[in-house]
Design an enzyme around this catalytic site. Structure first.
Site, PDB file in Angstrom:
ATOM      1  N   ARG A 196     -43.238  11.627 -32.766  1.00 25.81           N
ATOM      2  CA  ARG A 196     -44.407  11.320 -33.594  1.00 25.81           C
ATOM      3  C   ARG A 196     -44.171  11.739 -35.038  1.00 25.81           C
ATOM      4  O   ARG A 196     -43.630  12.814 -35.296  1.00 25.81           O
ATOM      5  CB  ARG A 196     -45.652  12.061 -33.088  1.00 25.81           C
ATOM      6  CG  ARG A 196     -46.329  11.412 -31.908  1.00 25.81           C
ATOM      7  CD  ARG A 196     -47.789  11.830 -31.803  1.00 25.81           C
ATOM      8  NE  ARG A 196     -47.990  13.266 -31.868  1.00 25.81           N
ATOM      9  CZ  ARG A 196     -49.185  13.830 -32.119  1.00 25.81           C
ATOM     10  NH1 ARG A 196     -50.240  13.076 -32.346  1.00 25.81           N
ATOM     11  NH2 ARG A 196     -49.302  15.136 -32.147  1.00 25.81           N
ATOM     12  N   SER A 218     -39.321  20.855 -29.850  1.00 23.12           N
ATOM     13  CA  SER A 218     -39.748  21.493 -28.588  1.00 23.12           C
ATOM     14  C   SER A 218     -38.582  21.808 -27.660  1.00 23.12           C
ATOM     15  O   SER A 218     -38.590  21.452 -26.479  1.00 23.12           O
ATOM     16  CB  SER A 218     -40.759  20.592 -27.884  1.00 23.12           C
ATOM     17  OG  SER A 218     -41.787  20.243 -28.764  1.00 23.12           O
ATOM     18  N   ASP A 229     -43.219  23.402 -30.046  1.00 21.44           N
ATOM     19  CA  ASP A 229     -44.498  22.735 -29.751  1.00 21.44           C
ATOM     20  C   ASP A 229     -45.542  23.711 -29.221  1.00 21.44           C
ATOM     21  O   ASP A 229     -46.747  23.542 -29.458  1.00 21.44           O
ATOM     22  CB  ASP A 229     -44.302  21.576 -28.773  1.00 21.44           C
ATOM     23  CG  ASP A 229     -43.668  21.996 -27.465  1.00 21.44           C
ATOM     24  OD1 ASP A 229     -43.062  23.079 -27.402  1.00 21.44           O
ATOM     25  OD2 ASP A 229     -43.758  21.217 -26.484  1.00 21.44           O
TER      26      ASP A 229
END
Length: 926
Positions: free
Chosen positions: A541, A605, A659
């Protein structure tokens, strides 16, 4: 002239077709389809009333649960004794069910003997009746040379209305069929049989099941046809049963699966529901019966009453001068002189009229040809009404099944028994035709029970044994997943020991406890525009976040999602980061901001060892990533180099963020007590605000720093081996990183479906799932996605929808299979939630003790599809935390905007701190 007309009219009446005369006389018995649909709707309403616990007591149609939960699947086996009690005689049988000879192959052998019941026993004491049954059973064992020393399972067909509390227990509601034995109504008839067997002595008999004859008929036919889920009796009496969804059977606990319901539909109309369809002849039959006002539907359709209805119609017509020139014989006046067998004989195709003449002559009548035609037509109308009414009732049952299963069309088989259906020449054809006309969207097959209800009773027992054996095997398989409170306490203690070791950097620790260089959570003063990147799985994203000072609710967020192809995930590091920068370029074009040099936060992440807020060394790839030349490198440096290679734009990379830390920051922006982050999705991880004095690898003792635990690696040192199962080991062995992330592989979304798949394969190989047939689809690693667990465990999903999910995976499952699959999914996800909760309990207790508190109030920010979408995961995890950390009040706050917003917040906090430091430097220099 008038006289001539009268004579002519009278003569024309004499010459009238005799069937039309009967049609007019019995117009109320000639039911058209609209009336049958109305009767069907009324019966549906009565069924619903009988199933509901609130209205069952007042319901005429009792809808009795039978505790028969499955029809045969062809794998039943064993030897059983059977008793069949329901008429003037009873049978004792030995039934042998051969393994592997079930559906479409036959495979039941029976030996039987019929014993008479003296009439005095039918109206005597109940104990005497059952003593006679027991003594006959012992005689059968002697005669067939069946060992008296060996324990024999016995199935008991008992063809009277009983309220069953279990498969082997049932209280007699009331006698019928001329039985009036005293002292048994309201008593458990299975116990009465056991007591009689004990009194007789010399036998070792275990009564495993009591079955109504209708249920037994369904089971008998179900052994040869796996679509058979309805049983129908049309004989001396009438009844129907069918497989109802257990969630609708209020009288029995539990929602999973199905249970056969014995409708006892003979009592339909006892509450007046059929009053407008009753004729004077129905009322006369009822008034002369032994149970006036009861079994109204049965009296309109069953073999015990059809002959009497014909007799009363013929008698009335004769009295009115419409038959036999008005002559009425004494025999015609006598109850029972026309039988249902006579009715069937009168309707025979070739000899019907001859049979009618013989029967009427036998009643001392002298019938004309027209009389014979008329009486034959009376029989036809009475028996046709019977088949029409049965069709209406059956249509109600089939409509309910179709609606229960949310089907547009239904394929089903009805197992049928009973003398009327078997011996009446026209009855079956009429019944089939009307059912198909009322339900054109249903494909209904009728199968005649060729072995009676005794075989069915034995099959009920065989199915019960199969299900019990299956349940034991399922429980044995799943028991290692069912963690006790003590085991969870151990997990919590080991997690605590592991995180303490990670903070102190003692040896090679499994839990890395990586410093994030995030020293504080947001304070609400953050403002400005920030770019954020979020990389943590197959999707990537890019976000633009605009914070307005002091207005948390007015944060503006724009984002775009990009996929990362597998070949890039597992290609070179340069290809991966070039792809990421290409996506950033597209996003900046999309937002029209390519010329602005924005501060950027990079949510990455994967386990990183950070040396500062904007530098992170990748420790190891997880989640299927394998890009080369990245492990051991600074990922911010790799990103900056890729931006330079593109030569299109420049960005100020302020922070690299895990994350989990991003999630904590997002939730802390909304809730100041949030000092823990948790990811429960594709992967699993946690972070929390640790005291600086406890982080030995970072200088300084003042304040706090967020520590990224990387708890997915918990257990990599073997500390969880005692609770890992063979299925966990199989998943680990075939993963991309065997031996690593063992805790994550037990509780994260990436692996739960694969654990389930391995369990299902093992169960299928062992023969108690999917009939022992492993589909090619099931052999495919990764085919059973974790989203299927969430769908299968949804409380809103009926088992038929579970079956459709399995069929989508190429698995042809029965209702029983679906129940087992649902249990497997529930057990695996329940353990995952408990393990996650045990880890979180260790974290909150650590924070409480750090701060020297007796009681801690704290909030956990959570993100991840497993937590968000699984119907039970969050509840079980919360419950586990509460049980294992009772001195902590832990609230969970779902992250609405994900870790990307958190990266932007960390960037904003970092920019603010950087500005504060610059201000300090400027002051000092001045």
């Amino acid at each position: 002239m008038l006289a001539v007309h009268l004579v002519s009219f009278f003569f024309s009446k004499l010459q009238e077709d005799p069937t039309k005369k009967v049609d007019r006389f019995l117009y109320a018995m000639r039911l058209h389809d609209d009336q049958l649909s109305d009767i069907s709707a009324r019966f549906q309403a009565e069924m619903k009333k009988g199933l509901s616990v609130e209205s069952n007591a007042a319901a005429a149609v009792k809808m009795l649960p039978t505790h028969v939960r499955s029809t045969p699947d062809g794998s039943e086996k064993g030897q059983f004794l059977a008793l069949d009690l329901g008429g003037s005689k009873f049978k004792v049988l030995q039934v042998k069910v051969r393994e592997g000879m079930g559906i479409r192959r036959g495979g039941v052998e029976m030996e039987e003997k019929t014993y008479p019941i003296p009439k005095e026993l039918l109206v005597g004491r109940g104990t005497e009746l059952f003593d006679h049954v027991s003594e006959s059973l012992k005689d059968f064992l002697h005669e067939k040379n069946i060992s008296l020393d060996k324990k024999h399972p016995l199935a008991f067909t008992f063809s009277f209305a009983c309220e069953q509390s279990s498969l082997d227990q049932g209280s007699l509601l009331g006698w019928s069929k001329n039985y009036r034995a005293r002292g048994l109504q309201g008593k458990d008839v299975v116990q009465a049989l056991r007591d009689a067997i004990d009194r007789t002595g010399g036998m070792d008999i275990e009564v495993l099941a009591m079955v109504n004859d209708t249920v037994a008929t369904m089971m008998t036919c179900g052994f040869d046809d796996n679509y058979c889920e309805v049983g129908l009796i049309i004989g001396t009496g009438t009844n129907a049963c069918y497989m109802e969804e257990l969630r609708h059977v209020d009288l029995v606990e539990g929602d999973e699966g199905r249970m056969c319901v014995n409708t006892e539909w003979g009592a339909f109309g006892d509450d007046g529901a059929l009053d407008d369809y009753l004729t004077e002849f129905d009322r006369d039959v009822d008034a002369a019966s032994n149970n006036q006002g009861k079994q109204i539907f049965e009296k309109m359709v069953s073999g015990m009453y059809l002959g009497e209805l014909v007799r009363l119609v013929v008698l009335k017509m004769a009295k009115l001068g419409l038959l036999f020139d008005g002559h009425v014989s004494d025999a015609l006046r006598t109850k029972g002189k026309i039988t249902t067998a006579n009715v069937a004989a009168m309707e025979e195709y070739k000899n019907g009229l001859k049979n009618t003449r013989d029967i009427l002559t036998g009643l001392s009548l002298t019938p004309s040809q027209d009389d014979c035609i008329a009486v034959q037509h009376v029989s036809t109308i009475v028996s046709f009404r019977s088949s029409n009414l049965v069709a209406a009732g059956l249509a109600a049952i089939l409509t309910r099944i179709k609606q229960n299963r949310n089907l547009r069309a239904l394929r089903i088989t009805v197992g049928v028994d009973g003398a009327v259906y078997k011996t009446h020449p026209q009855y079956p054809k009429r019944l089939h035709k009307v059912v198909r006309r009322l339900l054109p969207e249903c494909h209904v097959r009728f199968v005649l029970s060729d072995s009676g209800s005794s075989k069915g009773a034995a099959l009920v027992t065989a199915v019960a044994q199969r299900l019990a054996s299956q349940k034991r095997k399922v429980d044995e398989t799943l028991s290692p997943f069912r963690l006790s409170h003590e085991q969870l306490q151990l997990v919590k203690a080991r997690m605590r020991a592991g995180l303490e070791a990670g903070l102190k950097r003692k040896g090679s620790t499994a839990i890395k406890m990586l410093p994030s260089f995030v020293y504080r959570t947001p304070d609400g003063t953050e403002h400005g525009k920030y770019l954020a990147l979020d990389l943590g799985g197959t999707n990537f994203r890019a976000l633009l976040v605009n914070f307005k000072k002091g207005l948390q609710q007015n944060t503006r967020l724009h984002h775009k999602i990009y996929t990362i192809p597998l070949e890039i995930m597992q290609g070179t590091g340069e290809e991966l980061f070039d792809h990421i920068v290409q996506c950033i370029s597209d996003f900046l074009d999309y937002m029209g901001m390519k010329n602005a040099r924005l501060p950027l936060g990079f949510t990455f992440s994967f386990p990183c060892r950070q040396t500062s807020l904007d530098a992170g060394i990748l420790v190891t790839w997880t989640k299927g990533f394998k890009a080369t030349d990245c492990e051991g490198e600074d990922v911010v440096g790799l990103l900056r180099e890729a931006i330079k290679r593109r030569e299109e734009f420049d960005l100020d990379v302020v922070a690299v963020v895990n994350d989990t830390v991003g999630t904590m920051m997002t939730c802390a922006y909304e809730e100041p007590t949030c000092e823990i982050g948790l990811i429960a999705g594709t992967g699993s991880n946690a972070c929390y605000m640790e005291e600086m004095r406890n982080i030995e690898m970072i200088e300084g003792d003042e304040g706090r720093m967020c520590v990224n635990m990387e708890w997915g690696a918990f257990g990599d040192n073997g500390c969880l081996d005692d609770i890992r199962t063979e299925y966990d080991r199989a998943v680990d062995d075939f993963s991309l990183n065997p031996g690593k992330q063992r805790y994550e592989k037990m509780c994260s979304g990436m692996y739960l479906g694969e654990i389930v798949r391995n369990i299902l394969i093992d169960m299928t190989k062992r023969g108690f799932l999917f009939r022992g047939q492993i589909s090619e689809t099931l052999k495919t690693r990764g085919i059973f996605e974790t989203k299927f667990l969430s769908q299968i465990e949804s409380d809103r999903l009926a088992l038929l929808q579970v079956r459709s999910i399995l069929q989508h995976l190429g698995l042809d499952s029965t209702c029983d299979d679906s129940i087992i699959v649902k249990e497997v999914c529930g057990t695996v996800s329940h353990r995952a939630a408990q393990l996650c909760g045990a880890g979180m309990a260790a974290v909150v207790d650590k924070i409480r003790e750090n701060r020297g508190l007796d009681h801690l109030n704290i909030t956990v920010g959570v993100d991840g599809t497993l937590y968000k979408l699984h119907p039970h995961f969050s509840r079980i995890m919360h419950q586990t935390v509460n049980e294992l950390a009772p001195q902590c009040n832990v609230n969970f706050l779902l992250s609405e905007d994900g870790s990307g917003k958190g990266a932007a917040l960390i960037t904003a906090v970092g920019c603010r701190l950087r500005q504060e430091l610059n201000n300090v430097d400027n002051l000092l220099s001045s």
